[in-house]
Design a protein around this motif. Structure first.
Motif, PDB file in Angstrom:
ATOM      1  N   VAL A 145     -59.746  57.997  57.776  1.00 34.30           N
ATOM      2  CA  VAL A 145     -60.499  58.505  56.626  1.00 34.30           C
ATOM      3  C   VAL A 145     -61.962  58.141  56.827  1.00 34.30           C
ATOM      4  O   VAL A 145     -62.313  56.957  56.855  1.00 34.30           O
ATOM      5  CB  VAL A 145     -59.961  57.931  55.302  1.00 34.30           C
ATOM      6  N   ASN A 146     -62.793  59.163  57.022  1.00 31.20           N
ATOM      7  CA  ASN A 146     -64.214  58.959  57.322  1.00 31.20           C
ATOM      8  C   ASN A 146     -64.413  57.964  58.463  1.00 31.20           C
ATOM      9  O   ASN A 146     -65.240  57.050  58.394  1.00 31.20           O
ATOM     10  CB  ASN A 146     -64.973  58.522  56.070  1.00 31.20           C
ATOM     11  N   GLY A 147     -63.621  58.152  59.503  1.00 32.23           N
ATOM     12  CA  GLY A 147     -63.778  57.369  60.720  1.00 32.23           C
ATOM     13  C   GLY A 147     -63.077  56.030  60.732  1.00 32.23           C
ATOM     14  O   GLY A 147     -63.081  55.340  61.745  1.00 32.23           O
ATOM     15  N   VAL A 148     -62.459  55.628  59.611  1.00 35.92           N
ATOM     16  CA  VAL A 148     -61.789  54.331  59.525  1.00 35.92           C
ATOM     17  C   VAL A 148     -60.281  54.531  59.608  1.00 35.92           C
ATOM     18  O   VAL A 148     -59.709  55.367  58.901  1.00 35.92           O
ATOM     19  CB  VAL A 148     -62.149  53.602  58.210  1.00 35.92           C
ATOM     20  N   HIS A 149     -59.637  53.757  60.453  1.00 35.88           N
ATOM     21  CA  HIS A 149     -58.200  53.850  60.659  1.00 35.88           C
ATOM     22  C   HIS A 149     -57.458  53.190  59.501  1.00 35.88           C
ATOM     23  O   HIS A 149     -57.618  51.995  59.252  1.00 35.88           O
ATOM     24  CB  HIS A 149     -57.833  53.177  61.988  1.00 35.88           C
TER      25      HIS A 149
END
Length: 269
Positions: A122-126
């Motif tokens: 989500v927006n680059g965060v795992h």
């Protein structure tokens, strides 16, 4: 002469300082998005972890380069407890009743038993996939973070938060182990979430899907799936078939991870 001696001494100190910094590993790992917990090189220490070995035909398995995710039992991959509920199915998912014709079984069979890896960014965060998806009344706080017991299990379920999804069936409808009988739609329905071009469960934004190619990579060995095998899935994310050792990334934007990791499956199908 004193000026030259001081310059020489300062130069020697700088060289020593540089050597210490290098020896202690003072380097940045740019292979992961901010906030990810997976920025480790190679597999964590584990009885199942083997970065080098042989494949099912006996050919040498090349050592993967970082970043790498090891799926082994009881691992947490990504930020945990980010979904609602934090573990298990939603109110729309598995509660013991049949879902997509899949019943909740007291025990699971090895007639058809493969594994896939699913990750959500989500927006680059795992974000870690919840454990106990596809289980009714699982055991509370299992040892080592790996849930073995529940009232019943659906054919698609998770024992931990590693992203490792078990895909099993008592009756595989004569499909060989190298084939596939389920898609991501079945996993989402058991979990009880909606996934489309602009949504993954409770998270909204433009969705990208990246997969490892929809081919069988199973066998009782440590399969390594490399970033070079990944490609974007341009169709409906619900239609992605679940082959043994398939790797699937669901990315909710508008920010996406810049580098996706290699994935090591522990020694099971």
């Amino acid at each position: 002469m004193m000026g030259k001696s001081r310059l020489l001494l300062l130069g020697m100190i700088a060289v020593v300082a540089l050597g210490i910094a290098t020896a202690t590993g003072c380097s940045s790992n740019s292979g992961f998005a901010p906030g990810s917990q997976d920025n480790t090189v190679g597999a964590p220490a584990d009885d199942h972890a083997q970065l080098e070995g042989t494949d099912v035909k006996g050919a040498p398995t090349p050592k993967p380069s970082p970043p790498t995710i090891f799926t082994g039992p009881g691992k947490i991959r990504g930020l945990d407890d980010q979904f609602t509920p934090v573990d298990g199915d939603t109110a729309s998912g598995g509660s013991g009743q049949p879902i997509d014709g899949i019943t909740c079984q007291k025990t699971m069979s090895n007639n058809y038993h493969v594994h896939v890896y699913v990750a959500v960014y989500v927006n680059g965060v795992h974000y870690a996939l919840p454990d106990t998806i596809g289980m009714k009344h699982p055991q509370i706080e299992p040892p080592n973070g790996f849930t073995k017991y529940a009232n019943c299990f659906y054919d698609l379920h998770t024992h931990d938060a590693s992203g490792y999804v078990h895909v099993e069936s008592v009756d595989p409808n004569h499909v060989p182990i190298q084939g596939t009988i389920y898609t991501l739609q079945n996993l989402f329905d058991v979990w009880g979430i909606t996934v489309n071009a602009n949504q993954v469960g409770q998270f909204t934004g433009p969705v990208q899907v990246v997969t490892s190619g929809q081919v069988y990579r199973g066998g009782p060995h440590n399969a390594v799936v490399y970033r070079s095998m990944y490609s974007q899935w341009l169709g409906d994310p619900n239609t992605v078939p679940l082959y043994s050792h398939e790797v699937i990334f669901l990315e909710v934007g508008p920010t996406y991870p810049t580098i996706l990791p290699n994935v090591i499956f522990y020694s099971e199908f």
